[in-house]
Design a protein around this motif. Structure first.
Motif, PDB file in Angstrom:
ATOM      1  N   MET A   1      32.311  -9.949  69.899  1.00  0.00           N
ATOM      2  CA  MET A   1      31.398  -9.340  70.870  1.00  0.00           C
ATOM      3  C   MET A   1      32.139  -8.504  71.909  1.00  0.00           C
ATOM      4  O   MET A   1      31.513  -7.790  72.684  1.00  0.00           O
ATOM      5  CB  MET A   1      30.550 -10.413  71.544  1.00  0.00           C
ATOM      6  CG  MET A   1      29.539 -11.028  70.601  1.00  0.00           C
ATOM      7  SD  MET A   1      28.310 -12.065  71.385  1.00  0.00           S
ATOM      8  CE  MET A   1      29.282 -13.390  72.028  1.00  0.00           C
TER       9      MET A   1
ATOM     10  N   ASP B   1      31.210  -4.809  71.874  1.00  0.00           N
ATOM     11  CA  ASP B   1      29.877  -4.337  72.241  1.00  0.00           C
ATOM     12  C   ASP B   1      29.916  -3.062  73.075  1.00  0.00           C
ATOM     13  O   ASP B   1      29.010  -2.234  73.008  1.00  0.00           O
ATOM     14  CB  ASP B   1      29.113  -5.419  73.005  1.00  0.00           C
ATOM     15  CG  ASP B   1      28.642  -6.532  72.099  1.00  0.00           C
ATOM     16  OD1 ASP B   1      28.700  -6.359  70.866  1.00  0.00           O
ATOM     17  OD2 ASP B   1      28.229  -7.587  72.618  1.00  0.00           O
ATOM     18  N   SER B   2      30.953  -2.909  73.869  1.00  0.00           N
ATOM     19  CA  SER B   2      31.021  -1.734  74.739  1.00  0.00           C
ATOM     20  C   SER B   2      31.711  -0.542  74.084  1.00  0.00           C
ATOM     21  O   SER B   2      31.994   0.445  74.751  1.00  0.00           O
ATOM     22  CB  SER B   2      31.756  -2.101  76.031  1.00  0.00           C
ATOM     23  OG  SER B   2      33.098  -2.462  75.728  1.00  0.00           O
TER      24      SER B   2
END
Length: 121
Positions: free
Chosen positions: A49, A52-53
């Motif tokens: 995760m 995610d950016s």
């Protein structure tokens, strides 16, 4: 009348083998390694995760598909192998058993270091 030619028979003992500290320690260490493997297998893949950016122009390592697959798959594979090593280590009384119990957490720590390194870069 005493038979002098009768063979002497050793006495029969009903003693159970005692549980030594080594066996208890080996089982306790194995259970700790199994718990560490479970935590690694469940939570380390969540480091994916960190991507995610990511945008299309992002050059960070975690933004590549291969790094994401390594971060997601390496801890699960390491947890499985470490769990097998822990079970072998608990079952084996020789030096190889202790070697398995030492190798298993080392494998888990290496998988965490690699996954965190890739997720943080």
């Amino acid at each position: 009348m005493i038979n002098d030619r009768a063979q002497s028979v050793p006495p029969v003992r009903d003693e159970a083998p005692s549980v030594t500290g080594s066996a208890v320690g080996r089982i306790f260490a194995g259970l700790l390694v199994l718990a560490f493997a479970g935590v690694t297998g469940l939570f380390a893949p969540l480091l994916v995760m960190a991507s995610d950016s990511c945008s299309e122009e992002d050059a960070r390592t975690i933004c590549s598909a291969s790094a994401q697959q390594i971060v997601g798959g390496l801890p699960v594979g390491a947890a499985f192998v470490a769990a097998l090593l822990a079970v072998v280590g608990m079952a084996n009384r020789s030096a190889a058993g202790w070697g398995c119990l030492v190798a298993a957490p080392f494998l888990l720590v290496v998988s965490w270091v690699v996954a965190l390194g890739l997720a943080g870069s």
